[in-house]
Design a protein around this motif. Structure first.
Motif, mmCIF file in Angstrom:
data_model
loop_
_atom_site.group_PDB
_atom_site.id
_atom_site.type_symbol
_atom_site.label_atom_id
_atom_site.label_comp_id
_atom_site.label_asym_id
_atom_site.label_seq_id
_atom_site.Cartn_x
_atom_site.Cartn_y
_atom_site.Cartn_z
ATOM 1 N N PRO A 1 -7.484 38.566 -137.668
ATOM 2 C CA PRO A 1 -8.046 38.484 -139.014
ATOM 3 C C PRO A 1 -7.892 39.805 -139.760
ATOM 4 O O PRO A 1 -7.890 40.885 -139.148
ATOM 5 C CB PRO A 1 -9.529 38.165 -138.763
ATOM 6 C CG PRO A 1 -9.578 37.610 -137.385
ATOM 7 C CD PRO A 1 -8.474 38.272 -136.623
ATOM 8 N N ALA A 2 -7.788 39.724 -141.060
ATOM 9 C CA ALA A 2 -7.577 40.918 -141.870
ATOM 10 C C ALA A 2 -8.729 41.906 -141.742
ATOM 11 O O ALA A 2 -8.535 43.116 -141.903
ATOM 12 C CB ALA A 2 -7.384 40.531 -143.331
ATOM 13 N N ASP A 3 -9.943 41.400 -141.453
ATOM 14 C CA ASP A 3 -11.091 42.285 -141.373
ATOM 15 C C ASP A 3 -11.295 42.870 -139.979
ATOM 16 O O ASP A 3 -12.262 43.589 -139.738
ATOM 17 C CB ASP A 3 -12.367 41.561 -141.827
ATOM 18 C CG ASP A 3 -12.688 40.334 -140.982
ATOM 19 O OD1 ASP A 3 -11.885 39.990 -140.095
ATOM 20 O OD2 ASP A 3 -13.754 39.720 -141.215
ATOM 21 N N LEU A 4 -10.381 42.590 -139.029
ATOM 22 C CA LEU A 4 -10.474 43.183 -137.700
ATOM 23 C C LEU A 4 -10.030 44.641 -137.784
ATOM 24 O O LEU A 4 -8.874 44.929 -138.102
ATOM 25 C CB LEU A 4 -9.589 42.424 -136.702
ATOM 26 C CG LEU A 4 -9.666 42.937 -135.264
ATOM 27 C CD1 LEU A 4 -10.934 42.434 -134.588
ATOM 28 C CD2 LEU A 4 -8.438 42.514 -134.451
ATOM 29 N N LYS A 5 -10.913 45.553 -137.501
ATOM 30 C CA LYS A 5 -10.628 46.982 -137.621
ATOM 31 C C LYS A 5 -10.524 47.693 -136.277
ATOM 32 O O LYS A 5 -10.018 48.811 -136.200
ATOM 33 C CB LYS A 5 -11.711 47.668 -138.468
ATOM 34 C CG LYS A 5 -11.864 47.085 -139.862
ATOM 35 C CD LYS A 5 -10.553 47.177 -140.656
ATOM 36 C CE LYS A 5 -10.706 46.622 -142.061
ATOM 37 N NZ LYS A 5 -9.406 46.611 -142.799
ATOM 38 N N VAL A 6 -11.013 47.061 -135.199
ATOM 39 C CA VAL A 6 -11.015 47.644 -133.867
ATOM 40 C C VAL A 6 -10.728 46.532 -132.870
ATOM 41 O O VAL A 6 -11.169 45.397 -133.050
ATOM 42 C CB VAL A 6 -12.378 48.290 -133.542
ATOM 43 C CG1 VAL A 6 -12.404 48.800 -132.110
ATOM 44 C CG2 VAL A 6 -12.678 49.428 -134.493
ATOM 45 N N ALA A 7 -9.969 46.832 -131.814
ATOM 46 C CA ALA A 7 -9.700 45.822 -130.788
ATOM 47 C C ALA A 7 -9.573 46.493 -129.429
ATOM 48 O O ALA A 7 -8.926 47.533 -129.290
ATOM 49 C CB ALA A 7 -8.428 45.044 -131.100
ATOM 50 N N GLY A 8 -10.197 45.889 -128.431
ATOM 51 C CA GLY A 8 -10.108 46.356 -127.063
ATOM 52 C C GLY A 8 -9.318 45.394 -126.200
ATOM 53 O O GLY A 8 -8.838 44.348 -126.676
ATOM 54 N N PHE A 9 -9.218 45.726 -124.927
ATOM 55 C CA PHE A 9 -8.433 44.934 -123.994
ATOM 56 C C PHE A 9 -8.939 43.488 -123.895
ATOM 57 O O PHE A 9 -8.170 42.582 -123.584
ATOM 58 C CB PHE A 9 -8.477 45.598 -122.616
ATOM 59 C CG PHE A 9 -7.586 44.966 -121.597
ATOM 60 C CD1 PHE A 9 -6.203 45.003 -121.732
ATOM 61 C CD2 PHE A 9 -8.115 44.338 -120.478
ATOM 62 C CE1 PHE A 9 -5.367 44.426 -120.787
ATOM 63 C CE2 PHE A 9 -7.293 43.756 -119.521
ATOM 64 C CZ PHE A 9 -5.919 43.800 -119.677
ATOM 65 N N ASP A 10 -10.219 43.268 -124.195
ATOM 66 C CA ASP A 10 -10.798 41.934 -124.089
ATOM 67 C C ASP A 10 -10.657 41.113 -125.367
ATOM 68 O O ASP A 10 -11.092 39.967 -125.422
ATOM 69 C CB ASP A 10 -12.277 42.029 -123.710
ATOM 70 C CG ASP A 10 -13.092 42.861 -124.702
ATOM 71 O OD1 ASP A 10 -12.473 43.522 -125.572
ATOM 72 O OD2 ASP A 10 -14.327 42.866 -124.593
ATOM 73 N N SER A 11 -10.032 41.662 -126.395
ATOM 74 C CA SER A 11 -9.855 40.920 -127.643
ATOM 75 C C SER A 11 -8.797 39.836 -127.475
ATOM 76 O O SER A 11 -7.749 40.068 -126.861
ATOM 77 C CB SER A 11 -9.436 41.873 -128.770
ATOM 78 O OG SER A 11 -9.011 41.142 -129.912
ATOM 79 N N PRO A 12 -9.016 38.627 -128.030
ATOM 80 C CA PRO A 12 -8.001 37.563 -127.924
ATOM 81 C C PRO A 12 -6.724 37.884 -128.691
ATOM 82 O O PRO A 12 -5.698 37.226 -128.495
ATOM 83 C CB PRO A 12 -8.709 36.346 -128.504
ATOM 84 C CG PRO A 12 -9.767 36.907 -129.405
ATOM 85 C CD PRO A 12 -10.222 38.178 -128.749
ATOM 86 N N TYR A 13 -6.763 38.887 -129.559
ATOM 87 C CA TYR A 13 -5.600 39.260 -130.355
ATOM 88 C C TYR A 13 -4.825 40.431 -129.740
ATOM 89 O O TYR A 13 -3.759 40.792 -130.216
ATOM 90 C CB TYR A 13 -6.030 39.647 -131.775
ATOM 91 C CG TYR A 13 -6.912 38.612 -132.414
ATOM 92 C CD1 TYR A 13 -6.397 37.394 -132.849
ATOM 93 C CD2 TYR A 13 -8.287 38.841 -132.585
ATOM 94 C CE1 TYR A 13 -7.214 36.432 -133.435
ATOM 95 C CE2 TYR A 13 -9.106 37.893 -133.177
ATOM 96 C CZ TYR A 13 -8.565 36.687 -133.584
ATOM 97 O OH TYR A 13 -9.380 35.733 -134.163
ATOM 98 N N TYR A 14 -5.380 41.021 -128.691
ATOM 99 C CA TYR A 14 -4.816 42.222 -128.072
ATOM 100 C C TYR A 14 -3.539 41.854 -127.306
ATOM 101 O O TYR A 14 -3.563 41.019 -126.398
ATOM 102 C CB TYR A 14 -5.856 42.810 -127.131
ATOM 103 C CG TYR A 14 -5.477 44.079 -126.398
ATOM 104 C CD1 TYR A 14 -5.980 45.308 -126.802
ATOM 105 C CD2 TYR A 14 -4.661 44.047 -125.273
ATOM 106 C CE1 TYR A 14 -5.672 46.472 -126.112
ATOM 107 C CE2 TYR A 14 -4.342 45.212 -124.576
ATOM 108 C CZ TYR A 14 -4.848 46.414 -125.007
ATOM 109 O OH TYR A 14 -4.550 47.562 -124.321
#
Length: 534
Positions: free
Chosen positions: A459-472
């Protein structure tokens, strides 16, 4: 930010295969006329070498800081002169390990001592012996000198400043190229003063508390984190061994990182990291020092020894770099077996590479090597060592597999847009690709994160992502300090998670965002991008 879709190009063109790999296993196991063998640390001989290594570290810790063989003084050789992110990375570290191996042999009491190598492509865990006594920097013996910054300053600053004041004009010129134009500027990097993010200071306290700030892994928790381990697996290492040129402007064809004017040219605009340096090298360093993407890391710092240029304070450094040197040796053997060059083929480029001055090494007699150059350390026979069995047959087979038309990486999509980075980039890609790489060029912001996640269709508003993110889908790691006012353009080859790529349904919108430890840092702007898959 996203690369403009209007410049996306899709192609089914295949890269040239690797060709035959016959004879390499034989070359790798052939007994050379050298008395010193670097063994796998997990082997019986490798374990025997660790005992001698421990004896040497104990002796070198006890030497006064005025002695060039003092354990910490040796780490400053790396701090003051090591190259990263350029084509001298491998040859400089070969010289550094070679001289220091001779020194450790002197203090080990073992006439046949050679550094064992830690092959993290086979076992993604720190060897158990590296938690014994002084083989870990959290040992009591280190605390006497490095319990905290004031203790370390009182111990080493004056002898180091005296050494700095006595440098030759040529050595001083090398320090000027590096930015250490005064001793105070050199010390600023050690202490984390002078505009360096607190997590980037080179000094790491021994800190005997449960946080263990000198080293993240423990005997009860030795495994490399999953977000790091996947970059150490044989399939990914094989991609790093696949290039058929020592150095090339096209990083897919280049074994080494970018060519620069000096080995002391710090990462700057145009930095291009080779596959092996940018991924397993950087990520293993950061993980051991607690600066990695995953739960339990040390946030924004201060980090452990292995995250910065004083990383040789941690004895695991030499096992890690013995493995990096082994991979270069293996690549050289692969090239020879196929009749391909192992060095630059252009005469002027080769001359530039070979004459680069390396002026900060010390030999086992405690004598400075003031006339060294890169060409002295290309051949391992300079130090009369070779890598012993067992041969990594799995890795060799994977490199061989890449020559097949069905396995050769294909350029699936590319984009280039130097000015407009506001549009959407949708990437048509094969859903059944076994391996997918994104070759990403971006401007590293000032006050940068050490780790950036590669996210797909987030999503455009995703600003941080870790190893557990579904988008990672992967991550980019930087090694070493980074001043808060410096920006530069860099290129990395990132192996993407095939499952996340497949989930994208054939269309990819790829971005870079900080990982949770650096949630307050800016999102980089992607400027050029290629997607390659096999």
């Amino acid at each position: 930010m996203r690369v403009s879709r209007r410049n996306v190009l899709a192609t089914g063109g295949a890269l040239a295969g690797l060709g035959a790999f016959s004879g390499v296993a034989g070359a790798a196991t052939k007994k050379l006329p050298a008395p010193w063998v670097r063994y796998d640390v997990w082997s019986e001989d490798g374990q025997r070498m660790l005992k001698g290594y421990k004896t040497a570290v104990e002796a070198m810790l006890a030497l006064p800081p005025t002695h060039p063989h003092n354990w910490f003084r040796n780490a400053f050789v790396h701090y003051m002169d090591c190259p990263h992110g350029n084509w001298w990375f491998y040859v400089w570290h070969r010289g550094y390990l070679g001289y220091f191996e001779q020194t450790v042999r002197k203090y080990s009491g073992m006439s046949d001592f050679a550094f064992p190598y830690w092959d993290w492509s086979q076992k993604q865990a720190l060897p158990d012996g590296m938690f014994d006594g002084v083989l870990t920097p959290v040992a009591d013996a280190f605390a006497r000198y490095a319990r905290d910054l004031p203790t370390f300053t009182n111990f080493i600053q004056a002898p180091l400043e005296s050494y700095y004041s006595r440098m030759t004009a040529a050595q001083k010129n090398q320090q000027n190229l590096r930015g250490n134009t005064t001793f105070q500027k050199l010390w600023d990097g050690v202490a984390g003063t002078g505009g360096v993010d607190k997590g980037d200071r080179a000094f790491a306290p021994t800190d005997l508390s449960p946080t263990l700030k000198a080293r993240y892994p423990t005997r009860s928790n030795p495994d490399i984190a999953p977000s790091v381990a996947k970059y150490c697996l044989p399939a990914n290492i094989a991609l790093g061994l696949a290039p058929n040129q020592f150095n090339s402007a096209n990083m897919v064809d280049s074994f080494t990182s970018v060519k620069t004017a000096s080995h002391n040219a710090m990462p700057a605009s145009g930095s291009v990291f080779s596959k092996l340096e940018g991924e397993p090298h950087n990520k293993v360093h950061n993980f051991i020092g607690g600066a990695f993407d995953g739960p339990g890391n040390w946030g924004s710092g201060p980090f452990g020894n292995m995250t910065n240029n004083l990383s040789p304070v941690d004895p695991i450094f030499f096992l890690h770099h013995s493995n990096m040197d082994r991979l270069w040796w293996l690549w050289e053997e692969k090239q020879k077996a196929k009749g391909l060059p192992t060095l630059p083929t252009n005469k002027d480029e080769l001359a530039q590479f070979e004459r680069e001055p390396f002026l900060f090494f010390w030999n086992e007699k405690g004598e400075p090597i003031l006339n060294g150059k890169a060409g002295d350390y290309i051949d391992p026979k300079q130090f009369w060592y070779y890598y012993g069995p067992p041969v990594d047959k799995t890795l060799l087979d994977l490199v061989e597999e890449l020559k097949k038309p069905t396995a050769a990486p294909r350029l699936l999509a590319a984009a280039s847009d130097e000015k407009s980075v506001d549009g959407l980039a949708k990437w048509p890609i094969g859903l059944n690709a076994r391996q997918v790489q994104a070759i990403i060029t971006f401007t590293r912001p000032a006050s940068s994160a050490r780790e950036y996640a590669v996210v797909i269709n987030a999503p455009a508003d995703l600003k941080v992502a870790g190893f557990d993110s579904p988008y990672y889908a992967g991550s980019i790691s930087f090694f070493g300090s980074h001043t808060s006012d410096m920006q530069h353009r860099v290129t990395y080859a990132v192996s993407l998670d095939p499952a996340v790529v497949a989930k994208a349904g054939g269309q990819m919108d790829l971005r870079l965002v900080p990982t949770p430890a650096w949630a307050d840092r800016a999102e980089p702007q992607i400027e050029n991008l290629e997607i390659r898959g096999s």
